[in-house]
Design a protein around this motif. Structure first.
Motif, short mmCIF file in Angstrom:
data_model
loop_
_atom_site.label_atom_id
_atom_site.label_comp_id
_atom_site.label_asym_id
_atom_site.label_seq_id
_atom_site.Cartn_x
_atom_site.Cartn_y
_atom_site.Cartn_z
N ASN A 1 -6.57 5.64 6.93
CA ASN A 1 -6.80 5.39 8.36
C ASN A 1 -6.10 4.12 8.81
N GLU A 2 -6.14 3.10 7.97
CA GLU A 2 -5.48 1.84 8.30
C GLU A 2 -3.96 2.02 8.39
N ARG B 1 0.83 -1.21 0.00
CA ARG B 1 0.00 0.00 0.00
C ARG B 1 0.86 1.26 0.00
N PRO C 1 -12.90 8.74 -2.34
CA PRO C 1 -13.84 7.69 -1.93
C PRO C 1 -13.58 7.24 -0.49
N PRO C 2 -14.62 6.80 0.20
CA PRO C 2 -14.45 6.32 1.58
C PRO C 2 -13.43 5.18 1.68
N SER C 3 -13.35 4.35 0.64
CA SER C 3 -12.41 3.23 0.67
C SER C 3 -10.96 3.72 0.71
N ILE C 4 -10.68 4.80 -0.03
CA ILE C 4 -9.33 5.38 -0.01
C ILE C 4 -9.03 5.98 1.36
N GLN C 5 -10.00 6.68 1.92
CA GLN C 5 -9.81 7.27 3.24
C GLN C 5 -9.59 6.19 4.29
N GLU C 6 -10.28 5.06 4.12
CA GLU C 6 -10.10 3.97 5.06
C GLU C 6 -8.70 3.38 4.97
N MET C 7 -8.13 3.33 3.74
CA MET C 7 -6.75 2.88 3.59
C MET C 7 -5.80 3.80 4.34
#
Length: 527
Positions: free
Chosen positions: A264-265, A227, A256-262
């Motif tokens: 955050n992870e 990542r 996108p929320p998925s990118i933001q979640e990456m």
């Protein structure tokens, strides 16, 4: 006057507000372009018309990944100083290292030093995995940077490296084992790029967090490491929109929320690893130790020495990439040059194998002064620069003379290491891999074709207060990995021309987007 009466001829209708706004909208960009091209303080600096008129060509080049090659062509046409955007110049002249990166005296009356600060467009922390906390790479304020560097610097000294060597040796030996297994198990060629990345990330994982990423152990990328590589290109896209604040805000809203979640992870991974390392009860001579010492000491001379937890998280978020990918890039490029030049590879193998009877004898102190090994690695750094262009600095408010040219205050200056390192005006046979250019006699023998090479332009680890803190560790990894691989294996170039890597064709998104280097590997036949 009744309703049917004709209008009064003498009365003129005023233009509507909408028409005025339309005129302004149309006229402003035209006037802005005219100003940029003909009246801007940089209008006398040579460069292509479109780049002088607008930032758009510059940004498009960045987003496509061809900025390094594009800038090289511009310098070949316009000279060492080129206007690449309305308020930015690109410089590919050796004197830039001293003029921009070293402290300079401007006001003799007050003896006040002015620095070329990092351009906030590129260096201002963005809403990423570690929030908006500046780290040792992104800190713009010199005092802030000096405080952060003072805390972490003891981990990267030559003395610290001696205590850390066992960490590096462990993973380099594991690399040798894995390459041997791959060479024996497969009749096909091996992509060495991945193995170099596995090794450098595992070394820093252990030195930084007290635990490896296990890339070598598992012979694959750790998901987090994978990542990290993808995020570099995304950063270029996000930062490029900062030249147009409205577009930047729109882009951030559209993530996108998925990118933001990456993201955050990534933050959670950093925080988890940092806090696990802080809970170690055993003292380790690693990168983290000085941070623990500083936090125990608390305050010194009424100034906060210790980093905050947010600063520590931000530091390791940046170091994990900076301390790993750049070294892997240099190793990949150097090996690619060696397999393309068998005679040079053989000279290096003769030196290394003639110096050490057993692999266990290979250590940093023994490698430090091997002449041909160091010449090969310097030439690899020259042609395969891991940081091909240095992100912009800005001239101080009063302006400055850089490389003999006055640049007004607030001018952004990017430095083109790739272009300088391949300029035939600065290097004999500039595009060829010739380690002998770094031999001692090349410096002193006026009859040497390399005598006039501009070695002062070769600064792979930068200079000044922002010089690479981890260069001792980088050299140690370059020495150990190159020497142990050459001692153990014979490498040959891929038989398939389509598989042969041409370094100049790779894209750059701040760092080089390194492509595979396929080689045939044969374990060395020992007597």
């Amino acid at each position: 006057m009744d309703a049917t009466s004709p209008p009064d001829v003498g009365v003129q209708k005023r233009p509507s507000i909408a028409i005025i706004l339309l005129f302004i909208i149309i006229a402003y960009p035209v006037l802005k372009v005219l100003y940029n091209v003909y009246f801007h303080p940089l209008s006398k600096i040579r460069g292509p018309l479109l780049h002088s008129a607008s930032r758009i060509p510059y940004v498009l080049s960045l987003l496509k990944g061809w900025s390094v090659q594009d800038f090289q062509k511009l310098h070949q046409r316009y000279g060492p100083i080129v206007r690449v955007a309305p308020n930015e110049v690109s410089i590919a002249q050796p004197e830039v290292w001293n003029d921009v990166f070293q402290l300079r005296q401007y006001n003799e009356a007050v003896r006040h030093h002015h620095e070329f600060l990092k351009d906030p467009v590129w260096w201002q922390p963005h809403a990423s995995a570690t929030g908006r906390v500046a780290n040792i790479l992104t800190a713009i304020d010199p005092e802030h940077h000096a405080r952060l560097r003072k805390v972490i610097a003891p981990a990267f000294t030559s003395r610290a490296l001696k205590a850390q060597e066992s960490f590096a040796q462990r993973y380099v030996n594991l690399l040798v084992e894995r390459v041997r297994e791959a060479a024996i198990a497969s009749e096909d060629e091996i992509d060495m790029k991945d193995w170099f990345i596995f090794t450098t990330f595992d070394i820093f994982g252990d030195l930084g967090f007290g635990e490896s990423f296990n890339c070598l152990q598992d012979s694959r990328y750790h998901p987090w490491v994978a990542r990290i590589f993808g995020s570099v290109k995304a950063v270029v896209w996000v930062v490029s929109t900062r030249y147009w604040p409205a577009l930047h805000s729109l882009l951030l809203m559209c993530i996108p929320p998925s990118i933001q979640e990456m993201a955050n992870e990534h933050r959670r991974q950093i925080e988890d690893k940092v806090r696990r390392r802080m809970n170690y009860e055993v003292e380790r001579p690693d990168v983290f130790s000085p941070l623990m010492t500083a936090r125990r000491d608390g305050k010194s001379n009424n100034k906060l020495v210790a980093m905050t937890m947010d600063e520590i998280d931000a530091l390791f978020s940046s170091l994990v990439n900076a301390a790993s990918e750049t070294t892997a890039t240099t190793l990949t490029g150097t090996l690619n040059c060696l397999v393309q030049n068998p005679s040079i590879r053989n000279i290096l193998a003769t030196e290394i194998r003639g110096t050490f009877d057993d692999q266990s004898e290979i250590n940093i102190d023994a490698l430090r002064d091997l002449p041909y090994l160091n010449q090969v690695l310097k030439e690899g750094l020259r042609l395969c620069t891991p940081v091909p262009w240095v992100l912009p600095r800005q001239t101080p408010p009063e302006g400055a003379i850089v490389c003999g040219t006055f640049l007004p205050g607030g001018t952004s200056i990017s430095t083109q290491a790739y272009t300088m390192n391949r300029n035939p005006e600065y290097w004999h046979d500039a595009e060829s891999f010739l380690p002998e250019r770094w031999a001692p006699e090349a410096l002193t023998d006026k009859d040497s074709p390399f005598y006039k090479d501009r070695r002062d332009g070769f600064q792979p680890f930068l200079v000044g207060s922002r010089a690479c803190l981890g260069q001792h560790l980088a050299w140690a990894e370059l020495w150990l990995i190159t020497a142990k691989l050459i001692w153990n294996f014979d490498f040959e170039q891929s038989k398939d021309p389509e598989r042969r890597l041409k370094w100049e064709t790779q894209k750059t998104f701040m760092l080089v987007e390194t492509q595979p280097v396929w080689v045939k590997v044969r374990p060395r036949a020992l007597a």
